[in-house]
Scaffold this motif. Structure first.
Motif, PDB file in Angstrom:
ATOM      1  N   SER A   7      -3.357  -3.915   8.568  1.00 40.44           N
ATOM      2  CA  SER A   7      -2.905  -3.529   7.228  1.00 40.44           C
ATOM      3  C   SER A   7      -2.594  -2.039   7.188  1.00 40.44           C
ATOM      4  CB  SER A   7      -3.974  -3.849   6.180  1.00 40.44           C
ATOM      5  OG  SER A   7      -4.988  -2.866   6.198  1.00 40.44           O
ATOM      6  N   ASP A   8      -1.900  -1.637   6.126  1.00 39.24           N
ATOM      7  CA  ASP A   8      -1.757  -0.216   5.761  1.00 39.24           C
ATOM      8  C   ASP A   8      -1.293   0.668   6.920  1.00 39.24           C
ATOM      9  OD1 ASP A   8      -3.079   0.121   2.810  1.00 39.24           O
ATOM     10  OD2 ASP A   8      -4.035  -1.503   3.928  1.00 39.24           O
ATOM     11  N   LEU A   9      -0.205   0.264   7.559  1.00 40.21           N
ATOM     12  CA  LEU A   9       0.344   1.101   8.635  1.00 40.21           C
ATOM     13  C   LEU A   9       0.884   2.423   8.084  1.00 40.21           C
ATOM     14  CD1 LEU A   9       2.271  -1.566  10.746  1.00 40.21           C
ATOM     15  CD2 LEU A   9       0.004  -0.622  11.187  1.00 40.21           C
ATOM     16  N   HIS A  10       1.404   2.405   6.870  1.00 45.83           N
ATOM     17  CA  HIS A  10       1.879   3.631   6.202  1.00 45.83           C
ATOM     18  C   HIS A  10       2.689   4.532   7.126  1.00 45.83           C
ATOM     19  CE1 HIS A  10       0.306   3.249   2.185  1.00 45.83           C
ATOM     20  NE2 HIS A  10      -0.914   2.972   2.613  1.00 45.83           N
ATOM     21  N   PRO A  42       5.733   9.079   8.586  1.00 44.28           N
ATOM     22  CA  PRO A  42       7.166   9.345   8.784  1.00 44.28           C
ATOM     23  C   PRO A  42       8.037   8.146   9.158  1.00 44.28           C
ATOM     24  CG  PRO A  42       5.912  10.066  10.705  1.00 44.28           C
ATOM     25  CD  PRO A  42       4.905   9.583   9.694  1.00 44.28           C
ATOM     26  N   HIS A  43       7.445   7.023   9.551  1.00 45.83           N
ATOM     27  CA  HIS A  43       8.269   5.959  10.143  1.00 45.83           C
ATOM     28  C   HIS A  43       8.136   4.603   9.437  1.00 45.83           C
ATOM     29  CE1 HIS A  43       9.115   8.790  13.315  1.00 45.83           C
ATOM     30  NE2 HIS A  43       7.836   8.879  13.628  1.00 45.83           N
ATOM     31  N   MET A  61       3.182  -8.410   0.800  1.00 49.89           N
ATOM     32  CA  MET A  61       3.561  -7.306  -0.073  1.00 49.89           C
ATOM     33  C   MET A  61       2.369  -6.402  -0.384  1.00 49.89           C
ATOM     34  SD  MET A  61       6.219  -6.158  -1.869  1.00 49.89           S
ATOM     35  CE  MET A  61       7.328  -7.344  -2.650  1.00 49.89           C
ATOM     36  N   GLY A  62       2.577  -5.086  -0.241  1.00 49.33           N
ATOM     37  CA  GLY A  62       1.605  -4.107  -0.713  1.00 49.33           C
ATOM     38  C   GLY A  62       2.191  -3.322  -1.870  1.00 49.33           C
ATOM     39  N   ASN A  63       1.377  -2.529  -2.552  1.00 47.23           N
ATOM     40  CA  ASN A  63       1.891  -1.783  -3.703  1.00 47.23           C
ATOM     41  C   ASN A  63       2.975  -0.785  -3.287  1.00 47.23           C
ATOM     42  OD1 ASN A  63      -0.536  -0.628  -2.512  1.00 47.23           O
ATOM     43  ND2 ASN A  63      -0.440   0.974  -4.061  1.00 47.23           N
ATOM     44  N   HIS A  64       2.856  -0.189  -2.096  1.00 50.58           N
ATOM     45  CA  HIS A  64       3.880   0.760  -1.664  1.00 50.58           C
ATOM     46  C   HIS A  64       5.186   0.049  -1.301  1.00 50.58           C
ATOM     47  CE1 HIS A  64       1.669   4.603  -1.680  1.00 50.58           C
ATOM     48  NE2 HIS A  64       0.627   3.791  -1.629  1.00 50.58           N
ATOM     49  N   THR A  88       9.822   8.579   3.191  1.00 55.78           N
ATOM     50  CA  THR A  88      10.496   7.285   3.079  1.00 55.78           C
ATOM     51  C   THR A  88      11.945   7.488   2.640  1.00 55.78           C
ATOM     52  OG1 THR A  88       8.398   6.221   2.523  1.00 55.78           O
ATOM     53  CG2 THR A  88      10.409   5.018   1.955  1.00 55.78           C
ATOM     54  N   TYR A  89      12.141   8.402   1.685  1.00 52.19           N
ATOM     55  CA  TYR A  89      13.497   8.666   1.187  1.00 52.19           C
ATOM     56  C   TYR A  89      14.389   9.205   2.305  1.00 52.19           C
ATOM     57  CZ  TYR A  89      17.292  10.376  -1.740  1.00 52.19           C
ATOM     58  OH  TYR A  89      18.517  10.607  -2.291  1.00 52.19           O
TER      59      TYR A  89
END
Ligand SMILES: [Mn+2]
Length: 214
Positions: A7-10, A42-43, A61-64, A88-89
């Protein structure tokens, strides 16, 4: 064939790839990712594109991820960057309109929760928290994506969540998967490793409940 959960690789591409090597992930295995692929790192978009193309990886699906989906609908408006995490942008700006559309279609197809069977046991997978009985619609969505699961929760069947770094319940360093009753939280804070002592990426193999960390 083994079944794994992370989870949560972010956006943490480097540790994700390290983990796949560590568990010797192969085409006969299956990986479930319980949300929050993007933001903070960053990725995230690179990860999303990669995971989308694997037929043995299932993303919840996660909130982000939901915020990304919502932001994509505003991508061509002025002030669009306000909808996104800056990293992300920046990644999104590298994509074509077609790629962003495909990404939005993929995100809108993601399940909010899943039940997975492994090792003779059913596991309920959800990003943040199961919804209490009788809670439906937008209220349920709030639980699935945003709620903090109570460490005292009593679930009938094993529930695996991310979203809440396990530092929330324990002061173990490095962070470890947290289990209490039927609650299993696998978010060991890889996204926060620069500010959270002991943050790491966890992976759980459901067949034998073996834990892996990088
Ligand atoms: Mn989250």
């Amino acid at each position: 064939m083994s079944i794994y959960v992370m989870s949560d690789l972010h956006g943490d591409w480097a540790h994700f790839k390290l983990m796949l090597l560590k568990i010797r992930f192969s085409s006969s295995d299956h990986l479930y990712l319980i949300g929050d692929i993007v933001d903070r790192g960053p990725h995230g978009i690179k990860l999303l594109q990669f995971i989308r193309q694997q037929n043995n990886m299932t993303l919840l699906m996660g909130n982000h991820d939901m915020m990304l989906l919502q932001g994509l609908a505003h991508f061509h408006e002025s002030g669009a960057e306000d909808w996104f995490d800056p990293q992300t942008y920046a990644e999104l700006c590298q994509l074509s309109d077609m790629e962003r559309t495909q990404l939005a279609q993929y995100l809108s197809s993601l399940p909010l929760f899943l039940t997975v069977s492994a090792g003779g046991q059913d596991y309920f997978l959800v990003h943040a928290c199961p919804a209490p009985d009788g809670v439906t619609g937008a209220d349920a969505l709030e639980y699935f994506l945003w709620a903090r699961v109570s460490p005292e929760s009593q679930f009938v069947k094993p529930v695996i969540v991310g979203h809440t770094p396990t530092a929330y319940y324990q002061d173990t360093i490095p962070l470890r998967i947290w289990r209490n009753n039927n609650l299993i939280d696998i978010d060991c804070g890889t996204a926060y490793r620069s500010i959270l002592p002991g943050g790491c990426l966890a992976c759980l193999r459901l067949d034998d409940n073996k834990e892996f960390y990088v």
